[in-house]
Design a protein around this motif. Structure first.
Motif, PDB file in Angstrom:
ATOM      1  N   HIS A 270      37.282  95.209 105.980  1.00 38.93           N
ATOM      2  CA  HIS A 270      36.660  96.500 106.159  1.00 38.93           C
ATOM      3  C   HIS A 270      35.108  96.640 105.742  1.00 38.93           C
ATOM      4  O   HIS A 270      34.955  96.527 104.444  1.00 38.93           O
TER       5      HIS A 270
ATOM      6  N   TYR B 149      32.862 107.750 100.177  1.00 39.36           N
ATOM      7  CA  TYR B 149      34.386 108.342 100.158  1.00 39.36           C
ATOM      8  C   TYR B 149      34.419 109.219  98.957  1.00 39.36           C
ATOM      9  O   TYR B 149      35.340 109.929  98.869  1.00 39.36           O
TER      10      TYR B 149
ATOM     11  N   ARG C  36      41.086 105.002 100.083  1.00 40.39           N
ATOM     12  CA  ARG C  36      41.592 104.100 100.927  1.00 40.39           C
ATOM     13  C   ARG C  36      42.322 103.372 100.069  1.00 40.39           C
ATOM     14  O   ARG C  36      42.425 103.502  98.796  1.00 40.39           O
TER      15      ARG C  36
ATOM     16  N   THR D 299      45.658  98.571 100.854  1.00 43.64           N
ATOM     17  CA  THR D 299      45.649  98.049 102.230  1.00 43.64           C
ATOM     18  C   THR D 299      45.468  96.730 102.285  1.00 43.64           C
ATOM     19  O   THR D 299      44.318  96.296 101.442  1.00 43.64           O
TER      20      THR D 299
END
Length: 333
Positions: A26, A37, A82, A123
């Motif tokens: 990513h 973020y 994230r 993730t």
């Protein structure tokens, strides 16, 4: 084995070295990306950066983006909101992987214990290619709960002619309409001005009916373009900006990230030519994949809406393959 922490000048050098060996990753995870973020997801709370690299004789082997924040008074590990991002150097000549994994696990477990971590979210970007990372397996063994998400990826190692041939008929027609009617501009680090980002911001505010993110977060998006980790593609009709999209990128992936278009023109395919231009730009930048981001499907918790189905169809009309990605949540009992 050496532990290189996030405050080291070598951290992002080593991160880039690992990044260049992986197939998919990513693109939000850069120095300025983490600032973005932090601003958008944690503006009212303290976030501790616990990211580190495991290196051996100057070769980066394992890298992880970790942050700690207190969610509901419980220490939680994530990757700046994230999922935690773990990646390994996939260069076949990279030695010491077993020892590096052992060092990683020991340091990760120390962070968990010393900071009294009560929950975490991972993730697993490795899972896009059908395998699970060491960290994913570790968290599943801890009792983590896995869930699937879906990505639409276009393989940019194909020729641009082959990519174009895989557009749906309606998509090709829409791209051709855009070529005739929309003036397209590619905005990168050498051409960007703050006005480019401000125009996107104002269009985003106008069409959303409200301001959804801070002015500082848009300044950080400008910084991402300046630092060569993002670009904008603009579309003008009769001289007026009617659509604008921002894309993050790294060496493996270009991601469709932020977009705004004039709703009054939704009866016309104003956005297709912008996406097609971005695909061409990503290929020229040397990216392996163009990532449309998530597709939304029914789950045991929620049913997709007609709007989400239409968005899925829009993305898939550009071709590519649907990939499954695994995320894992863990909470202490």
């Amino acid at each position: 084995m050496e532990i290189v922490t996030s405050d080291s000048e070598l951290f992002w050098v080593y991160w880039q070295n690992i990044l260049e060996t992986v197939d998919y990753q990513h693109p939000a995870f850069s120095s300025v990306g983490l600032d973005f973020y932090k601003e958008t997801l944690f503006s009212d709370s303290t976030v501790l950066n616990k990211s580190f690299i495991v290196a051996n004789n100057g070769v980066a082997i394992i890298g992880v983006i970790l942050s700690i924040n207190n969610q509901y008074s419980r220490a939680r590990l994530s990757g700046y909101g994230r999922g935690i991002n773990y990646m390994e150097n996939s260069n076949g000549n990279c030695g010491g992987i077993k020892a590096a994994r052992k060092t990683f696990r020991k340091n990760f477990e120390s962070i968990m214990t010393e900071n009294q971590i009560k929950s975490l979210f991972l993730t697993d970007y490795t899972s896009v290619n059908g395998t699970l990372s060491l960290l994913a397996r570790l968290i599943l063994d801890m009792g983590g709960i896995a869930q699937s998400s879906y990505l639409q990826l276009i393989d940019l190692t194909q020729s641009i002619e082959e990519i174009h041939s895989k557009l749906s008929k309606s998509c090709r027609n829409s791209v051709n309409w855009g070529r005739k009617h929309i003036e397209v501009s590619y905005v990168n680090s050498s051409s960007v001005t703050r006005e480019n980002v401000e125009e996107l911001r104002q269009l985003h505010i106008f069409e959303a009916g409200r301001e959804t993110r801070s002015k500082n977060s848009w300044d950080l998006l400008y910084d991402m373009i300046v630092r060569n980790v993002a670009f904008i593609v603009e579309g003008r009709l009769d001289g007026l900006l009617v659509t604008s999209s921002l894309f993050y990128y790294n060496s493996p992936v270009c991601l469709y990230a932020v977009s705004a278009s004039t709703r009054d023109l939704f009866d016309k395919p104003i956005g297709h030519i912008v996406i097609w231009q971005a695909i061409n730009c990503a290929k020229e930048l040397g990216c392996k994949y163009f990532d449309f981001g998530g597709l939304t499907y029914n789950s045991h918790k929620e049913m997709v809406t007609k709007k989400e189905i239409d968005i899925n169809r829009y993305k898939k009309n550009f071709g590519g393959e649907t990939k499954v990605q695994l995320s894992i949540d863990w909470d202490a009992e």
